[in-house]
Each structure stands twice: as C-alpha cells, then as structure tokens.
Design a protein around this motif. Structure first.
Motif, PDB file in Angstrom:
ATOM      1  N   ILE A  19       0.850  -1.191   0.000  1.00 12.50           N
ATOM      2  CA  ILE A  19       0.000   0.000   0.000  1.00 12.50           C
ATOM      3  C   ILE A  19       0.888   1.243   0.000  1.00 12.50           C
ATOM      4  O   ILE A  19       1.751   1.390   0.869  1.00 12.50           O
ATOM      5  CB  ILE A  19      -0.910   0.014   1.235  1.00 12.50           C
ATOM      6  CG1 ILE A  19      -1.816  -1.220   1.255  1.00 12.50           C
ATOM      7  CG2 ILE A  19      -1.749   1.292   1.279  1.00 12.50           C
ATOM      8  CD1 ILE A  19      -2.524  -1.445   2.573  1.00 12.50           C
ATOM      9  N   ILE A 284      -2.991  -6.855  -2.899  1.00 10.47           N
ATOM     10  CA  ILE A 284      -2.719  -5.780  -1.938  1.00 10.47           C
ATOM     11  C   ILE A 284      -2.285  -6.403  -0.625  1.00 10.47           C
ATOM     12  O   ILE A 284      -3.104  -7.005   0.089  1.00 10.47           O
ATOM     13  CB  ILE A 284      -3.951  -4.890  -1.700  1.00 10.47           C
ATOM     14  CG1 ILE A 284      -4.572  -4.425  -3.013  1.00 10.47           C
ATOM     15  CG2 ILE A 284      -3.561  -3.679  -0.837  1.00 10.47           C
ATOM     16  CD1 ILE A 284      -5.896  -3.717  -2.839  1.00 10.47           C
ATOM     17  N   GLY A 287      -4.233  -5.325   2.629  1.00  5.34           N
ATOM     18  CA  GLY A 287      -5.485  -4.716   2.171  1.00  5.34           C
ATOM     19  C   GLY A 287      -6.646  -5.674   2.125  1.00  5.34           C
ATOM     20  O   GLY A 287      -7.539  -5.524   1.287  1.00  5.34           O
ATOM     21  N   MET A 304      -9.848  -0.250   1.420  1.00  4.71           N
ATOM     22  CA  MET A 304      -9.049  -0.920   2.448  1.00  4.71           C
ATOM     23  C   MET A 304      -9.466  -0.374   3.808  1.00  4.71           C
ATOM     24  O   MET A 304     -10.221   0.592   3.887  1.00  4.71           O
ATOM     25  CB  MET A 304      -7.554  -0.698   2.238  1.00  4.71           C
ATOM     26  CG  MET A 304      -7.096   0.742   2.410  1.00  4.71           C
ATOM     27  SD  MET A 304      -5.340   0.900   2.801  1.00  4.71           S
ATOM     28  CE  MET A 304      -5.321   0.286   4.501  1.00  4.71           C
ATOM     29  N   ALA A 314      -0.356  -2.477   6.706  1.00 11.97           N
ATOM     30  CA  ALA A 314      -1.298  -1.376   6.549  1.00 11.97           C
ATOM     31  C   ALA A 314      -0.760  -0.136   7.277  1.00 11.97           C
ATOM     32  O   ALA A 314      -0.252  -0.248   8.391  1.00 11.97           O
ATOM     33  CB  ALA A 314      -2.657  -1.765   7.104  1.00 11.97           C
ATOM     34  N   ILE A 323      -7.569   3.011  -2.560  1.00  9.95           N
ATOM     35  CA  ILE A 323      -6.274   2.856  -3.212  1.00  9.95           C
ATOM     36  C   ILE A 323      -6.494   2.854  -4.727  1.00  9.95           C
ATOM     37  O   ILE A 323      -7.150   1.941  -5.244  1.00  9.95           O
ATOM     38  CB  ILE A 323      -5.586   1.537  -2.817  1.00  9.95           C
ATOM     39  CG1 ILE A 323      -5.507   1.384  -1.297  1.00  9.95           C
ATOM     40  CG2 ILE A 323      -4.197   1.444  -3.445  1.00  9.95           C
ATOM     41  CD1 ILE A 323      -5.041   0.006  -0.857  1.00  9.95           C
ATOM     42  N   PRO A 334      -1.635  -1.822  -6.449  1.00 13.68           N
ATOM     43  CA  PRO A 334      -1.729  -0.386  -6.176  1.00 13.68           C
ATOM     44  C   PRO A 334      -0.947   0.439  -7.189  1.00 13.68           C
ATOM     45  O   PRO A 334       0.191   0.105  -7.536  1.00 13.68           O
ATOM     46  CB  PRO A 334      -1.137  -0.269  -4.764  1.00 13.68           C
ATOM     47  CG  PRO A 334      -1.432  -1.595  -4.126  1.00 13.68           C
ATOM     48  CD  PRO A 334      -1.269  -2.590  -5.239  1.00 13.68           C
TER      49      PRO A 334
END
Length: 341
Positions: A19, A284, A287, A304, A314, A323, A334
């Motif tokens: 992320i 992710i 996520g 997320m 995270a 995202i 992402p």
C-alpha cells in the motif's frame, strides 16, 4: 516499525503489492470491511463494520449498519444508521451465546452476541441492496456461528429504510456480496468463493449454492471476504486471507502469543463466474476484505481499512480508505507515482 522488522517483513512481500504510504483515511471513524460504490445519482456510498458508541468489540454487539456519502471521495457526509436493530430488525433481533451451542440469552449479558458486520451496498437496476452478515447459531459441528442476509431499500434511495428480502438468513457462514454480470444476471457470493444465482426478483436463489473450483494454497489458510468483479473480459475472485508470498503463511510471536503478520487481498481469475479460478496472487498486502469499483475518472480503485496486527503492512488501523489501482500485465496492484513510498 523497526528497520530490522521491516527488513524481515520485506522478505515475504512483493513490493508491487504494498500500500503506498500516501494513502490516507477518508474520514476519522472506526470502520472495518470498507465497501464503496459509485451510484447513478453521482454519489459514492460507503459502509462497513462499525462499533456502537461505547463498545469495543464490533462482532460482540453493535447497533446496525451505518453509511456515508460523498460527491468526490474527499468530502464525506455521515448518513447515520440506515438499518438498525432497534428500528428495522425482525428475525435478526435474537441474542445468543456462541460458546453455548447457540442458546439464546439475555440482551447485553456477558455472553450475549448480536452484531451485524461486513455490510455491502449495491445498486442493481436502480434499486439499492445491502448484503450483510451477523452472529447466528452454528449450523454445522465446530462452526463458530454466523449467517448472511439481504436487504432492499423500500424508498429506492441509499438512505433506506431497508427491509429483509428473504425473511430469514440466506446462508450460514459470512461475508455476503453481490455480483452483476454483463447480461444482468445477479449472483450472491459469500465466504471463500461460494456462489448462487439470484432469482430475477431478488427474492432468493435460483439454483443450489456451490463453491467455485479454484487453485488452493497448500496448506489452505482461512479465507473470507469473497468479492467478484469483471474486467478485461475476465472474472476476478477476490479473497481476504491470512497469507504471505503466494502461499507462505508467516507467523511470529510476541512473548507466547502468536501474531499473524498480514491480512491480504488475493485474487484469482477465470473465464466464467463459476470458474475454475486459476492461481492466486497477492494484489494488496495488508489490504484484505475490500472491494473494487471504478471512480468518476474511470480509474479502478480498491478499498481498504487496515487490520489490527502488530507492525502490519497497513499504514493505519480500522479507518476507511481508497487505493487507486493499475494493471500490470494480467494482475492488478496499487498504482504508484514518484515519491509514493
């Protein structure tokens, strides 16, 4: 996060799945299982698992389903409770103790459970629906106990009020979702890739539910948060999963307490909604339990929230966020810009 810890974690995460550090919460409210759609009226609608005022454990007790809306994904209006146990629940108003074989108990007692979680809002043929999960007596030996159900807005607006479509649970287990195919066929999706076609009037299933064939990890960890979207002519099955590095399940301990490292969104792809779905990949890292939607600029976005694990991937915990995503070959990750981090 310490440099040593980051180095160890990086050994188990693909950089393209991380992320970006510039992703920030949309608003400052405790929220899990973030779900966002762009509706025909030009508003984005957001919902998810919330806590009732004064409570800590949202799966033990909460007050219902809350919603927010925004014209631009930046300014958000709190719409309050659009469905509540107090005003709207019927069969859902049962309090029970999961450890007691599903026995009913007094409201607000120490063992009493009554919570709705992982709600998703969908707009289908102009009508608003909410698919959700809640505590429910176990239906199988060894099962924790839970069920899913479907609500429909009686007003035709996202604000509701919402009424129960099936007059009872549609499935046991958790994490209900809806997927609409290009021909308008609607499918009910839940838990780890269980699917059933809906009747045209959305009153129930038009077929027996089944679990779609997919390539599993070895060993297979716990999977939840199933969500299907279609892009580039393919069906993409998203799952929330405690896993790392395409199947390696990494755990570490703080003292004697095992800690799960990351709660990820993994995706598998198929040519049919019924599968078979191919090899999973981590879309992710950190996520997990999210959905995908296309924004007003035509960008594919993912939601997320950040699961509460020590030093997870995270950047924050239990807050809604979006995202921007991008395709890299046949996989989606992402989107990154210079200095994203």
């Amino acid at each position: 996060m310490t440099e040593k810890r980051m180095k160890m974690l990086m050994e188990f995460a693909q950089p393209e799945s991380l992320i970006p550090q510039n992703v920030k919460p949309l608003f400052d409210v405790w929220l899990r299982d973030t779900h966002i759609i762009l509706a025909r009226d030009g508003y984005y609608y957001c919902t998810g698992t919330t806590r009732a005022p004064g409570t800590e454990n949202a799966k033990l007790y909460n007050d219902g389903i809350r919603m927010w809306r925004s014209p631009d994904l930046r300014q958000w209006e709190d719409m309050g409770l659009v469905w509540s146990f107090e005003k709207d629940a019927t069969w859902q108003n049962r309090w029970y103790a999961p450890g007691g074989g599903g026995r009913e108990c007094e409201p607000f007692s120490d063992q009493a459970h009554r919570a709705v979680y992982a709600p998703e809002i969908h707009q289908i043929n102009g009508e608003f629906y909410i698919a959700a999960s809640m505590n429910w007596p176990p239906q199988e030996p060894g099962e924790e106990g839970s069920c899913t159900f479907l609500l429909k807005s009686a007003s035709g607006t996202a604000a509701g009020p919402y009424v129960d479509v099936g007059n009872g649970p549609l499935t046991h287990r958790i994490d209900a979702s809806l997927f609409v195919d290009d021909d308008g066929t609607v499918y009910y999706v839940w838990q780890d890739g269980r699917v059933a076609k809906m009747k045209r009037d959305m009153s129930g299933f038009a077929e027996d539910p089944h679990r779609v064939p997919q390539q599993h990890f070895s060993p297979e960890p716990y999977c939840e948060g199933a969500f299907i979207f279609k892009a580039r002519g393919k069906y993409h099955l998203c799952l929330a999963i405690w896993t790392m590095d395409e199947g390696d399940h990494l755990e570490y301990s703080v003292g004697s307490v095992p800690q799960k490292v990351s709660y990820d969104c993994v995706i598998a792809t198929a040519d049919s909604v019924y599968g078979p779905y191919g090899e999973r990949y981590t879309a992710i890292t950190g996520g997990g339990h999210n959905n995908f939607f296309v924004d007003k600029d035509g960008r594919l976005c993912a939601t997320m929230f950040g699961n509460p694990v020590n030093e997870s991937y995270a950047p924050f915990y239990a807050r809604p966020a979006v995202i921007p995503m991008e395709w890299k070959g046949e996989r989606v990750h992402p989107a990154r810009r210079e200095n994203d981090g």
